[in-house]
Design a protein around this motif. Structure first.
Motif, PDB file in Angstrom:
ATOM      1  N   TYR A  91       0.828  -1.204   0.000  1.00 54.48           N
ATOM      2  CA  TYR A  91       0.000   0.000   0.000  1.00 54.48           C
ATOM      3  C   TYR A  91       0.867   1.260   0.000  1.00 54.48           C
ATOM      4  O   TYR A  91       2.059   1.214   0.325  1.00 54.48           O
ATOM      5  CB  TYR A  91      -0.912  -0.003   1.227  1.00 54.48           C
ATOM      6  N   PRO A  92       0.269   2.414  -0.346  1.00 52.92           N
ATOM      7  CA  PRO A  92       1.017   3.671  -0.298  1.00 52.92           C
ATOM      8  C   PRO A  92       1.657   3.889   1.078  1.00 52.92           C
ATOM      9  O   PRO A  92       1.062   3.578   2.109  1.00 52.92           O
ATOM     10  CB  PRO A  92      -0.065   4.718  -0.584  1.00 52.92           C
ATOM     11  N   ASN A  93       2.885   4.381   1.041  1.00 51.55           N
ATOM     12  CA  ASN A  93       3.694   4.677   2.230  1.00 51.55           C
ATOM     13  C   ASN A  93       4.269   3.436   2.919  1.00 51.55           C
ATOM     14  O   ASN A  93       4.937   3.564   3.941  1.00 51.55           O
ATOM     15  CB  ASN A  93       2.903   5.511   3.253  1.00 51.55           C
ATOM     16  N   ASP A  94       4.020   2.257   2.369  1.00 49.83           N
ATOM     17  CA  ASP A  94       4.631   1.047   2.929  1.00 49.83           C
ATOM     18  C   ASP A  94       6.143   1.082   2.739  1.00 49.83           C
ATOM     19  O   ASP A  94       6.663   1.628   1.756  1.00 49.83           O
ATOM     20  CB  ASP A  94       4.088  -0.216   2.246  1.00 49.83           C
ATOM     21  N   ARG A  95       6.829   0.483   3.674  1.00 51.28           N
ATOM     22  CA  ARG A  95       8.265   0.226   3.555  1.00 51.28           C
ATOM     23  C   ARG A  95       8.441  -1.284   3.504  1.00 51.28           C
ATOM     24  O   ARG A  95       8.062  -1.984   4.442  1.00 51.28           O
ATOM     25  CB  ARG A  95       9.019   0.841   4.731  1.00 51.28           C
ATOM     26  N   VAL A  96       9.030  -1.774   2.408  1.00 48.00           N
ATOM     27  CA  VAL A  96       9.009  -3.207   2.117  1.00 48.00           C
ATOM     28  C   VAL A  96      10.400  -3.684   1.713  1.00 48.00           C
ATOM     29  O   VAL A  96      11.103  -3.004   0.960  1.00 48.00           O
ATOM     30  CB  VAL A  96       8.012  -3.518   0.972  1.00 48.00           C
ATOM     31  N   ILE A  97      10.782  -4.875   2.193  1.00 46.69           N
ATOM     32  CA  ILE A  97      12.005  -5.538   1.731  1.00 46.69           C
ATOM     33  C   ILE A  97      11.620  -6.659   0.765  1.00 46.69           C
ATOM     34  O   ILE A  97      10.719  -7.454   1.066  1.00 46.69           O
ATOM     35  CB  ILE A  97      12.811  -6.128   2.908  1.00 46.69           C
ATOM     36  N   SER A 113       2.859   1.637  -9.409  1.00 50.43           N
ATOM     37  CA  SER A 113       3.756   2.767  -9.160  1.00 50.43           C
ATOM     38  C   SER A 113       3.100   3.675  -8.129  1.00 50.43           C
ATOM     39  O   SER A 113       2.387   4.623  -8.458  1.00 50.43           O
ATOM     40  CB  SER A 113       4.028   3.533 -10.456  1.00 50.43           C
ATOM     41  N   ILE A 114       3.323   3.349  -6.857  1.00 49.49           N
ATOM     42  CA  ILE A 114       2.753   4.110  -5.754  1.00 49.49           C
ATOM     43  C   ILE A 114       3.889   4.641  -4.878  1.00 49.49           C
ATOM     44  O   ILE A 114       5.031   4.189  -4.986  1.00 49.49           O
ATOM     45  CB  ILE A 114       1.796   3.243  -4.900  1.00 49.49           C
ATOM     46  N   ASP A 115       3.568   5.584  -4.029  1.00 51.35           N
ATOM     47  CA  ASP A 115       4.555   6.175  -3.133  1.00 51.35           C
ATOM     48  C   ASP A 115       4.874   5.186  -2.016  1.00 51.35           C
ATOM     49  O   ASP A 115       4.162   5.098  -1.016  1.00 51.35           O
ATOM     50  CB  ASP A 115       4.010   7.483  -2.561  1.00 51.35           C
ATOM     51  N   CYS A 116       5.923   4.403  -2.212  1.00 52.06           N
ATOM     52  CA  CYS A 116       6.371   3.440  -1.199  1.00 52.06           C
ATOM     53  C   CYS A 116       7.878   3.283  -1.321  1.00 52.06           C
ATOM     54  O   CYS A 116       8.489   3.763  -2.279  1.00 52.06           O
ATOM     55  CB  CYS A 116       5.664   2.098  -1.352  1.00 52.06           C
ATOM     56  N   THR A 117       8.470   2.635  -0.343  1.00 53.43           N
ATOM     57  CA  THR A 117       9.919   2.411  -0.352  1.00 53.43           C
ATOM     58  C   THR A 117      10.198   0.922  -0.420  1.00 53.43           C
ATOM     59  O   THR A 117       9.664   0.144   0.389  1.00 53.43           O
ATOM     60  CB  THR A 117      10.581   3.004   0.904  1.00 53.43           C
ATOM     61  N   ILE A 118      11.028   0.517  -1.375  1.00 57.85           N
ATOM     62  CA  ILE A 118      11.412  -0.886  -1.541  1.00 57.85           C
ATOM     63  C   ILE A 118      12.913  -1.013  -1.296  1.00 57.85           C
ATOM     64  O   ILE A 118      13.717  -0.304  -1.914  1.00 57.85           O
ATOM     65  CB  ILE A 118      11.092  -1.408  -2.948  1.00 57.85           C
ATOM     66  N   ILE A 119      13.280  -1.924  -0.409  1.00 59.45           N
ATOM     67  CA  ILE A 119      14.679  -2.230  -0.118  1.00 59.45           C
ATOM     68  C   ILE A 119      14.952  -3.638  -0.643  1.00 59.45           C
ATOM     69  O   ILE A 119      14.176  -4.563  -0.393  1.00 59.45           O
ATOM     70  CB  ILE A 119      14.938  -2.174   1.399  1.00 59.45           C
ATOM     71  N   THR A 120      16.038  -3.804  -1.376  1.00 60.62           N
ATOM     72  CA  THR A 120      16.320  -5.124  -1.941  1.00 60.62           C
ATOM     73  C   THR A 120      17.816  -5.345  -2.108  1.00 60.62           C
ATOM     74  O   THR A 120      18.593  -4.387  -2.224  1.00 60.62           O
ATOM     75  CB  THR A 120      15.606  -5.303  -3.298  1.00 60.62           C
ATOM     76  N   ASN A 121      18.215  -6.606  -2.135  1.00 58.96           N
ATOM     77  CA  ASN A 121      19.595  -6.983  -2.450  1.00 58.96           C
ATOM     78  C   ASN A 121      19.684  -7.615  -3.835  1.00 58.96           C
ATOM     79  O   ASN A 121      20.686  -8.230  -4.184  1.00 58.96           O
ATOM     80  CB  ASN A 121      20.149  -7.954  -1.405  1.00 58.96           C
ATOM     81  N   SER A 122      18.619  -7.435  -4.627  1.00 56.49           N
ATOM     82  CA  SER A 122      18.559  -8.033  -5.960  1.00 56.49           C
ATOM     83  C   SER A 122      18.723  -6.960  -7.029  1.00 56.49           C
ATOM     84  O   SER A 122      17.920  -6.018  -7.105  1.00 56.49           O
ATOM     85  CB  SER A 122      17.215  -8.746  -6.160  1.00 56.49           C
ATOM     86  N   SER A 131      11.444   1.284 -13.346  1.00 59.54           N
ATOM     87  CA  SER A 131      10.491   1.790 -14.335  1.00 59.54           C
ATOM     88  C   SER A 131       9.231   2.352 -13.688  1.00 59.54           C
ATOM     89  O   SER A 131       8.330   2.827 -14.388  1.00 59.54           O
ATOM     90  CB  SER A 131      10.102   0.672 -15.315  1.00 59.54           C
ATOM     91  N   LYS A 132       9.156   2.295 -12.353  1.00 57.82           N
ATOM     92  CA  LYS A 132       7.970   2.765 -11.629  1.00 57.82           C
ATOM     93  C   LYS A 132       8.358   4.047 -10.883  1.00 57.82           C
ATOM     94  O   LYS A 132       8.966   3.993  -9.813  1.00 57.82           O
ATOM     95  CB  LYS A 132       7.479   1.677 -10.675  1.00 57.82           C
ATOM     96  N   PRO A 133       8.038   5.215 -11.441  1.00 61.18           N
ATOM     97  CA  PRO A 133       8.605   6.483 -10.967  1.00 61.18           C
ATOM     98  C   PRO A 133       8.318   6.836  -9.514  1.00 61.18           C
ATOM     99  O   PRO A 133       9.125   7.522  -8.885  1.00 61.18           O
ATOM    100  CB  PRO A 133       7.993   7.523 -11.918  1.00 61.18           C
ATOM    101  N   GLN A 134       7.203   6.413  -8.958  1.00 62.24           N
ATOM    102  CA  GLN A 134       6.867   6.826  -7.594  1.00 62.24           C
ATOM    103  C   GLN A 134       7.529   5.978  -6.514  1.00 62.24           C
ATOM    104  O   GLN A 134       7.505   6.337  -5.343  1.00 62.24           O
ATOM    105  CB  GLN A 134       5.347   6.814  -7.399  1.00 62.24           C
ATOM    106  N   ILE A 135       8.094   4.848  -6.898  1.00 64.94           N
ATOM    107  CA  ILE A 135       8.689   3.955  -5.907  1.00 64.94           C
ATOM    108  C   ILE A 135      10.117   4.389  -5.591  1.00 64.94           C
ATOM    109  O   ILE A 135      10.938   4.582  -6.485  1.00 64.94           O
ATOM    110  CB  ILE A 135       8.675   2.490  -6.401  1.00 64.94           C
ATOM    111  N   ASN A 136      10.404   4.534  -4.308  1.00 67.57           N
ATOM    112  CA  ASN A 136      11.756   4.830  -3.841  1.00 67.57           C
ATOM    113  C   ASN A 136      12.499   3.507  -3.650  1.00 67.57           C
ATOM    114  O   ASN A 136      12.027   2.623  -2.933  1.00 67.57           O
ATOM    115  CB  ASN A 136      11.693   5.604  -2.518  1.00 67.57           C
ATOM    116  N   ILE A 137      13.653   3.363  -4.285  1.00 66.40           N
ATOM    117  CA  ILE A 137      14.388   2.088  -4.263  1.00 66.40           C
ATOM    118  C   ILE A 137      15.679   2.251  -3.474  1.00 66.40           C
ATOM    119  O   ILE A 137      16.482   3.153  -3.749  1.00 66.40           O
ATOM    120  CB  ILE A 137      14.730   1.625  -5.695  1.00 66.40           C
ATOM    121  N   GLN A 138      15.888   1.366  -2.510  1.00 69.35           N
ATOM    122  CA  GLN A 138      17.134   1.301  -1.759  1.00 69.35           C
ATOM    123  C   GLN A 138      17.819  -0.022  -2.109  1.00 69.35           C
ATOM    124  O   GLN A 138      17.327  -1.088  -1.713  1.00 69.35           O
ATOM    125  CB  GLN A 138      16.865   1.365  -0.245  1.00 69.35           C
ATOM    126  N   LEU A 139      18.903   0.035  -2.871  1.00 64.45           N
ATOM    127  CA  LEU A 139      19.626  -1.176  -3.267  1.00 64.45           C
ATOM    128  C   LEU A 139      20.766  -1.414  -2.282  1.00 64.45           C
ATOM    129  O   LEU A 139      21.642  -0.567  -2.106  1.00 64.45           O
ATOM    130  CB  LEU A 139      20.169  -1.041  -4.690  1.00 64.45           C
TER     131      LEU A 139
END
Length: 258
Positions: A91-97, A113-122, A131-139
């Protein structure tokens, strides 16, 4: 009966019964104990059996874990449906790994493409999400496992300890009474830390992973909150999950449904 015919019959017997004794070979094929032993020696030389005291068993067979690119080419409709259901829970504003499994990538591909933060090691998940402009990505930075395209090592684990997230999505090679297992220890160590940093632990696993135990255990069943799979598990497995307070969501796959 020639030896070659007898060896084929011995292997057929083993495939049905998992083990055979020298006495059984003598009885089944009307041969001497010396002949039976020679048959087993021949099969052992061909690496078809493992000899035991008084007989033989079939060797353990481990499925090869294909590299990431090959696994992506065989992502099934079942995995896509699991991924779609998983994506609908973000959902919007979720922080997800997100971990580095192909089933979790099926989720990443279907996240809106919603306002959320995704953290990944992939590196694959990061590329898909870019390709999803609203998603904040932490690699997460670390050592690159080239064949399976994930980052691992102490720097990844240390960085993960700084994050506290709403959800983590984890893929497995096996999930059973022995817990959650994976083929590579370095991958499992990272997954273990991911689980520790999340309020809700969501495992994505198609039916072929249920009841399977692989090489490295990185979590117990009691560490999971939710399992998303493609078919309703057998009653015994459902009872095992219930005992460990694991909820189940099933993305039922209908034949011919695309």
């Amino acid at each position: 009966m020639y030896q070659e015919e007898r060896l084929l019959s011995i292997m057929d017997f083993l495939k049905e019964n998992n083990r055979i004794s020298v006495d059984q070979i003598c009885s089944l094929f009307d041969v001497s104990r010396d002949t039976a032993r020679r048959d087993l020696v021949r099969l052992e030389e061909e690496k078809a059996i493992v000899r035991t005291r008084g007989g033989a068993i079939l060797p353990s067979v481990h499925d090869e874990v294909k590299n990431y690119t090959k696994r992506l080419k065989t992502v099934s409709e079942e995995k896509k449906k699991i991924g779609k259901m998983a994506a609908s829970l973000i959902y919007p504003n979720d922080r997800v790994i997100l971990d580095a499994s192909t089933t979790v990538q099926a989720c990443a591909e279907q996240i809106e493409s919603i306002d959320c933060t995704i953290i990944t090691n992939s590196i694959n998940q990061a590329e898909v999400l870019s390709s999803k402009p609203q998603i904040n990505i932490q690699l997460l930075g670390g050592t690159l496992q080239k064949e399976h395209r994930f980052l691992y090592g102490s720097s990844v684990v240390e960085k993960l300890s700084e994050y506290h997230v709403d959800k983590v999505y984890i893929g497995v090679v096996g999930i059973s009474e022995n817990g959650l297992t994976i083929a590579h220890e370095e991958d499992g160590v990272v997954k273990r830390k991911m689980i520790q940093q999340a309020k809700q632990v969501i495992v994505l696993a198609d039916h072929t992973k249920l009841g399977i135990t692989d090489f490295f255990r990185f979590a117990d069943l009691q560490d999971i909150d939710l399992l998303i799979t493609d078919k309703t598990p057998a009653k015994e497995f459902r009872e095992l999950l219930s005992k460990n307070n694991v909820e189940i969501l099933t993305a039922d796959f209908e034949e011919g449904d695309v």
